[in-house]
Design a protein around this motif. Structure first.
Motif, mmCIF file in Angstrom:
data_model
loop_
_atom_site.group_PDB
_atom_site.id
_atom_site.type_symbol
_atom_site.label_atom_id
_atom_site.label_comp_id
_atom_site.label_asym_id
_atom_site.label_seq_id
_atom_site.Cartn_x
_atom_site.Cartn_y
_atom_site.Cartn_z
ATOM 1 N N UNK A 1 0.854 -1.191 0.000
ATOM 2 C CA UNK A 1 0.000 0.000 0.000
ATOM 3 C C UNK A 1 0.885 1.234 0.000
ATOM 4 N N UNK A 2 0.589 2.152 -0.885
ATOM 5 C CA UNK A 2 1.367 3.383 -0.967
ATOM 6 C C UNK A 2 0.434 4.581 -1.035
ATOM 7 N N UNK A 3 0.915 5.708 -0.536
ATOM 8 C CA UNK A 3 0.129 6.932 -0.513
ATOM 9 C C UNK A 3 0.205 7.577 0.856
ATOM 10 N N UNK A 4 -0.621 8.565 1.058
ATOM 11 C CA UNK A 4 -0.616 9.308 2.325
ATOM 12 C C UNK A 4 -1.451 8.567 3.362
ATOM 13 N N UNK A 5 -0.846 7.581 3.950
ATOM 14 C CA UNK A 5 -1.534 6.693 4.896
ATOM 15 C C UNK A 5 -1.116 7.033 6.317
ATOM 16 N N UNK A 6 -2.103 7.212 7.199
ATOM 17 C CA UNK A 6 -1.793 7.429 8.609
ATOM 18 C C UNK A 6 -1.538 6.097 9.300
ATOM 19 N N UNK A 7 -2.412 5.138 9.031
ATOM 20 C CA UNK A 7 -2.268 3.816 9.622
ATOM 21 C C UNK A 7 -3.066 2.809 8.810
ATOM 22 N N UNK A 8 -2.723 1.548 8.980
ATOM 23 C CA UNK A 8 -3.421 0.467 8.282
ATOM 24 C C UNK A 8 -4.047 -0.464 9.294
ATOM 25 N N UNK A 9 -5.269 -0.855 9.034
ATOM 26 C CA UNK A 9 -5.980 -1.771 9.905
ATOM 27 C C UNK A 9 -5.865 -3.198 9.402
ATOM 28 N N UNK A 10 -6.997 -3.855 9.260
ATOM 29 C CA UNK A 10 -7.002 -5.238 8.786
ATOM 30 C C UNK A 10 -6.537 -5.321 7.339
ATOM 31 N N UNK A 11 -5.845 -6.401 7.050
ATOM 32 C CA UNK A 11 -5.447 -6.716 5.678
ATOM 33 C C UNK A 11 -5.853 -8.159 5.404
ATOM 34 N N UNK A 12 -6.064 -8.480 4.147
ATOM 35 C CA UNK A 12 -6.561 -9.817 3.825
ATOM 36 C C UNK A 12 -6.223 -10.179 2.389
ATOM 37 N N UNK A 13 -6.359 -11.457 2.120
ATOM 38 C CA UNK A 13 -6.279 -11.978 0.757
ATOM 39 C C UNK A 13 -7.578 -12.693 0.431
ATOM 40 N N UNK A 14 -8.109 -12.397 -0.742
ATOM 41 C CA UNK A 14 -9.261 -13.078 -1.306
ATOM 42 C C UNK A 14 -8.816 -13.737 -2.605
ATOM 43 N N UNK A 15 -9.642 -14.649 -3.095
ATOM 44 C CA UNK A 15 -9.386 -15.241 -4.404
ATOM 45 C C UNK A 15 -10.690 -15.502 -5.117
ATOM 46 N N UNK A 16 -10.593 -15.494 -6.437
ATOM 47 C CA UNK A 16 -11.765 -15.759 -7.261
ATOM 48 C C UNK A 16 -11.364 -16.646 -8.424
ATOM 49 N N UNK A 17 -11.940 -17.834 -8.454
ATOM 50 C CA UNK A 17 -11.712 -18.766 -9.556
ATOM 51 C C UNK A 17 -12.781 -18.543 -10.613
ATOM 52 N N UNK A 18 -12.539 -18.946 -11.852
ATOM 53 C CA UNK A 18 -13.525 -18.751 -12.924
ATOM 54 C C UNK A 18 -14.866 -19.371 -12.569
ATOM 55 N N UNK A 19 -15.930 -18.599 -12.722
ATOM 56 C CA UNK A 19 -17.267 -19.102 -12.464
ATOM 57 C C UNK A 19 -17.646 -19.189 -10.999
ATOM 58 N N UNK A 20 -16.766 -18.725 -10.127
ATOM 59 C CA UNK A 20 -17.037 -18.795 -8.698
ATOM 60 C C UNK A 20 -17.025 -17.405 -8.074
ATOM 61 N N UNK A 21 -17.631 -17.315 -6.904
ATOM 62 C CA UNK A 21 -17.625 -16.054 -6.178
ATOM 63 C C UNK A 21 -16.261 -15.828 -5.520
ATOM 64 N N UNK A 22 -15.959 -14.560 -5.291
ATOM 65 C CA UNK A 22 -14.731 -14.229 -4.568
ATOM 66 C C UNK A 22 -14.855 -14.743 -3.131
ATOM 67 N N UNK A 23 -13.802 -15.396 -2.661
ATOM 68 C CA UNK A 23 -13.833 -15.954 -1.317
ATOM 69 C C UNK A 23 -12.650 -15.460 -0.495
ATOM 70 N N UNK A 24 -12.890 -15.364 0.793
ATOM 71 C CA UNK A 24 -11.849 -14.938 1.713
ATOM 72 C C UNK A 24 -10.874 -16.087 1.952
#
Length: 119
Positions: free
Chosen positions: A24-47
């Motif tokens: 993450x870049x830019x004028x950031x004061x602080x960062x909270x939660x971070x996560x990775x999601x994925x989405x396979x073809x024909x499927x919903x994005x999942x955590x």
């Protein structure tokens, strides 16, 4: 303006490993939660995995013991180490970030990085 830039995707053989990064870049004061999601073809994005600002992690059941999420708060970067990859892990992976800037708290997504698992 805050940007989330991902890297590290690619083609890997079954059983192999990859490490994803999202900075993450830019004028950031602080960062909270971070996560990775994925989405396979024909499927919903999942955590896939989450990590709090204090380093507490959670994982989707299918990746427990194989994936590890971590973060470097000095670099505003989140990582996803993926081991023992299989065909079901193939997807576009997106990072998610909550940050605090001059406008308040915001959320955003990376552009996505493709992970292909194939022999």
């Amino acid at each position: 303006q805050v940007q989330l830039v991902e890297s590290g995707g690619g083609l890997v053989q079954p059983g192999g490993s990859l490490r994803l990064s999202c900075a993450a870049s830019g004028s950031i004061f602080s960062i909270g939660n971070m996560a990775w999601y994925r989405q396979a073809p024909g499927k919903q994005r999942e955590l896939v995995a989450t990590i709090t600002s204090g380093g507490i992690t959670k994982y989707e059941d299918s990746v427990k013991g194989r994936f590890a999420i971590s973060r470097d708060n000095y670099k505003n970067t989140v990582y996803l180490q993926m081991n023992s990859l299989n065909a079901e892990d193939a997807a576009v992976y997106y990072c998610y970030c909550e940050w605090h800037d001059s406008s308040g708290w915001n959320v955003g997504w990376g552009q996505g990085t493709q992970v292909t698992v194939s022999s």
